[in-house]
Design a protein around this motif. Structure first.
Motif, mmCIF file in Angstrom:
data_model
loop_
_atom_site.group_PDB
_atom_site.id
_atom_site.type_symbol
_atom_site.label_atom_id
_atom_site.label_comp_id
_atom_site.label_asym_id
_atom_site.label_seq_id
_atom_site.Cartn_x
_atom_site.Cartn_y
_atom_site.Cartn_z
ATOM 1 N N ILE A 108 1.133 -1.263 -0.602
ATOM 2 C CA ILE A 108 0.093 -0.432 0.113
ATOM 3 C C ILE A 108 0.932 1.215 0.059
ATOM 4 C CG2 ILE A 108 -1.910 1.086 1.467
ATOM 5 C CD1 ILE A 108 -2.628 -1.546 2.499
ATOM 6 N N LYS A 109 0.488 2.239 -0.712
ATOM 7 C CA LYS A 109 1.161 3.255 -0.922
ATOM 8 C C LYS A 109 0.322 4.632 -0.494
ATOM 9 C CE LYS A 109 4.231 5.826 -4.776
ATOM 10 N NZ LYS A 109 5.029 6.087 -6.295
ATOM 11 N N CYS A 110 1.875 5.441 -0.282
ATOM 12 C CA CYS A 110 0.819 6.715 0.104
ATOM 13 C C CYS A 110 2.119 7.877 0.048
ATOM 14 C CB CYS A 110 0.698 6.966 1.661
ATOM 15 S SG CYS A 110 -0.521 5.767 2.481
ATOM 16 N N ILE A 167 3.054 -0.138 12.241
ATOM 17 C CA ILE A 167 4.624 0.441 12.374
ATOM 18 C C ILE A 167 4.265 1.704 12.149
ATOM 19 C CG2 ILE A 167 3.869 0.056 9.667
ATOM 20 C CD1 ILE A 167 7.200 -1.616 10.169
ATOM 21 N N ASP A 168 5.644 2.627 12.436
ATOM 22 C CA ASP A 168 5.775 3.626 12.041
ATOM 23 C C ASP A 168 7.534 3.834 12.234
ATOM 24 O OD1 ASP A 168 5.785 4.952 15.835
ATOM 25 O OD2 ASP A 168 7.227 3.185 14.247
ATOM 26 N N VAL A 218 14.849 7.873 8.957
ATOM 27 C CA VAL A 218 15.271 6.386 8.711
ATOM 28 C C VAL A 218 14.161 6.449 7.681
ATOM 29 C CG1 VAL A 218 14.429 4.515 9.392
ATOM 30 C CG2 VAL A 218 14.823 5.964 11.037
ATOM 31 N N GLY A 219 14.879 5.129 6.538
ATOM 32 C CA GLY A 219 14.823 4.542 5.241
ATOM 33 C C GLY A 219 13.407 3.327 4.985
ATOM 34 N N GLU A 220 13.989 2.579 6.132
ATOM 35 C CA GLU A 220 12.803 1.341 6.068
ATOM 36 C C GLU A 220 13.374 1.179 7.621
ATOM 37 O OE1 GLU A 220 14.723 -1.206 3.649
ATOM 38 O OE2 GLU A 220 13.197 -2.657 3.617
ATOM 39 N N LYS A 221 11.758 0.159 7.719
ATOM 40 C CA LYS A 221 11.931 -0.078 9.041
ATOM 41 C C LYS A 221 11.055 -1.769 8.996
ATOM 42 C CE LYS A 221 9.942 0.866 13.988
ATOM 43 N NZ LYS A 221 9.360 1.969 14.616
ATOM 44 N N LYS A 222 11.328 -2.326 9.743
ATOM 45 C CA LYS A 222 10.768 -4.022 9.612
ATOM 46 C C LYS A 222 10.305 -4.591 11.181
ATOM 47 C CE LYS A 222 13.017 -5.799 5.650
ATOM 48 N NZ LYS A 222 13.974 -6.949 5.244
ATOM 49 N N THR A 267 8.412 1.351 4.033
ATOM 50 C CA THR A 267 10.020 2.416 3.385
ATOM 51 C C THR A 267 9.168 3.766 3.715
ATOM 52 O OG1 THR A 267 8.709 1.769 0.912
ATOM 53 C CG2 THR A 267 10.382 0.021 1.921
ATOM 54 N N LEU A 268 10.324 4.638 2.975
ATOM 55 C CA LEU A 268 10.052 5.981 2.972
ATOM 56 C C LEU A 268 11.056 6.452 2.219
ATOM 57 C CD1 LEU A 268 8.560 8.520 3.971
ATOM 58 C CD2 LEU A 268 10.479 8.673 5.708
ATOM 59 N N ASN A 269 10.288 7.420 1.396
ATOM 60 C CA ASN A 269 10.928 8.421 0.593
ATOM 61 C C ASN A 269 10.946 9.338 0.082
ATOM 62 O OD1 ASN A 269 12.025 9.323 -2.017
ATOM 63 N ND2 ASN A 269 11.856 7.556 -3.485
ATOM 64 N N LYS A 270 11.393 10.419 0.589
ATOM 65 C CA LYS A 270 11.296 11.575 1.200
ATOM 66 C C LYS A 270 11.748 12.274 0.097
ATOM 67 C CE LYS A 270 14.087 13.465 4.727
ATOM 68 N NZ LYS A 270 14.848 13.303 5.394
ATOM 69 N N THR A 271 12.714 12.545 -0.973
ATOM 70 C CA THR A 271 12.518 12.966 -2.527
ATOM 71 C C THR A 271 11.497 13.028 -2.849
ATOM 72 O OG1 THR A 271 14.707 12.452 -2.318
ATOM 73 C CG2 THR A 271 14.038 12.883 -4.239
ATOM 74 N N ALA A 272 10.788 11.824 -3.059
ATOM 75 C CA ALA A 272 9.362 11.284 -3.715
ATOM 76 C C ALA A 272 8.468 12.042 -3.013
ATOM 77 C CB ALA A 272 9.434 10.358 -4.460
ATOM 78 N N LYS A 273 8.249 12.537 -1.665
ATOM 79 C CA LYS A 273 7.000 12.577 -1.013
ATOM 80 C C LYS A 273 6.058 10.813 -0.521
ATOM 81 C CE LYS A 273 6.342 17.153 -1.942
ATOM 82 N NZ LYS A 273 6.015 18.097 -1.560
ATOM 83 N N HIS A 274 6.768 9.974 -0.735
ATOM 84 C CA HIS A 274 5.938 8.829 -0.435
ATOM 85 C C HIS A 274 6.215 8.032 0.844
ATOM 86 C CE1 HIS A 274 7.728 6.067 -3.460
ATOM 87 N NE2 HIS A 274 7.847 7.170 -4.206
#
Lengths: 112, 111
Positions: free
Chosen positions: B21-23, B48-49, B54-58, B65-72
């Motif tokens: 799922i993508k936001c 989970i948060d 941080v780029g990824e958390k399991k 996963t977080l991509n700050k550049t793309a804001k998703h």
């Protein structure tokens, strides 16, 4: 450790009436937020309180108001109820403003 | 303005498959991204948060996963089980400390 307690669980009110909902956060949690949940609109932010101060407010009319007491318990009030106010009202608490929420079970408000 | 988009709105997967799922968020200063699971008739629960540094958390079968550049940011569930069926909400804590929720994704895991 007791969870977030919301009272009452269910309410039926008539258009034009007012209603007060109550939320007791987890002991030690100072941040309390309120959300309105409807099937079509998801979770809509109402307000957030921290140490008795309203820190943020969502895009709801002035009929929606709230407050927080010194023991962190919070109330929200809706005046002049409209049919569209029928929803599940969820309260959530967190230890600070930078941590995840623990939600209460909600108050199901039906306006007839 | 403050907005969180979430896709897809509904998702059906076979048991054992993965779900993603993508936001997408709009406030570049947002710094905290939680995910909540709401089973039918129950309250949302934090699963989970991730924070912006941080780029990824399991956590077992789930990851974010977080991509700050793309804001998703995305939620990944592996080896799905029927009990994973629920509505999943992403959220974004904006620079004004408001927590804004996405519209939700209804996940169905078919046995």
């Amino acid at each position: 450790k007791a969870g977030v307690t919301q009272t009452p669980r269910y309410l039926i009110k008539t258009r034009g009436q007012q209603v007060t909902l109550s939320c007791s956060p987890i002991s030690g949690h100072r941040s309390v937020s309120w959300y309105q949940q409807t099937p079509g609109q998801g979770l809509q932010f109402l307000f957030e309180y921290f140490s008795e101060t309203q820190r943020n407010k969502g895009n709801f009319p002035g009929r929606f108001s709230g407050r927080q007491f010194s023991n962190s318990r919070s109330e929200m009030n809706v005046s002049t109820l409209e049919l569209g106010d029928s929803a599940l009202y969820l309260c959530a608490s967190s230890a600070t403003v930078n941590y995840g929420y623990t939600f209460g079970s909600g108050t199901r408000l039906t306006v007839v | 303005g403050e907005n969180v988009e979430q896709h897809p709105s509904t998702l059906s997967v076979q048991e054992g498959d993965s779900a993603v799922i993508k936001c997408t968020y709009s406030d570049s200063a947002s710094n905290y991204f939680p995910w909540y699971k709401q089973e039918l008739g129950k309250r949302p629960q934090l699963i989970i948060d991730i924070r912006s540094n941080v780029g990824e958390k399991k956590d077992q079968r789930i990851a974010v996963t977080l991509n700050k550049t793309a804001k998703h940011f995305s939620l990944h569930i592996t080896e799905t089980q029927p009990e994973d069926s629920a509505v999943y909400f992403c959220a974004d804590k904006t620079s004004y400390d408001k927590v804004i929720f996405g519209p939700g994704t209804s996940l169905s895991v078919i046995p």
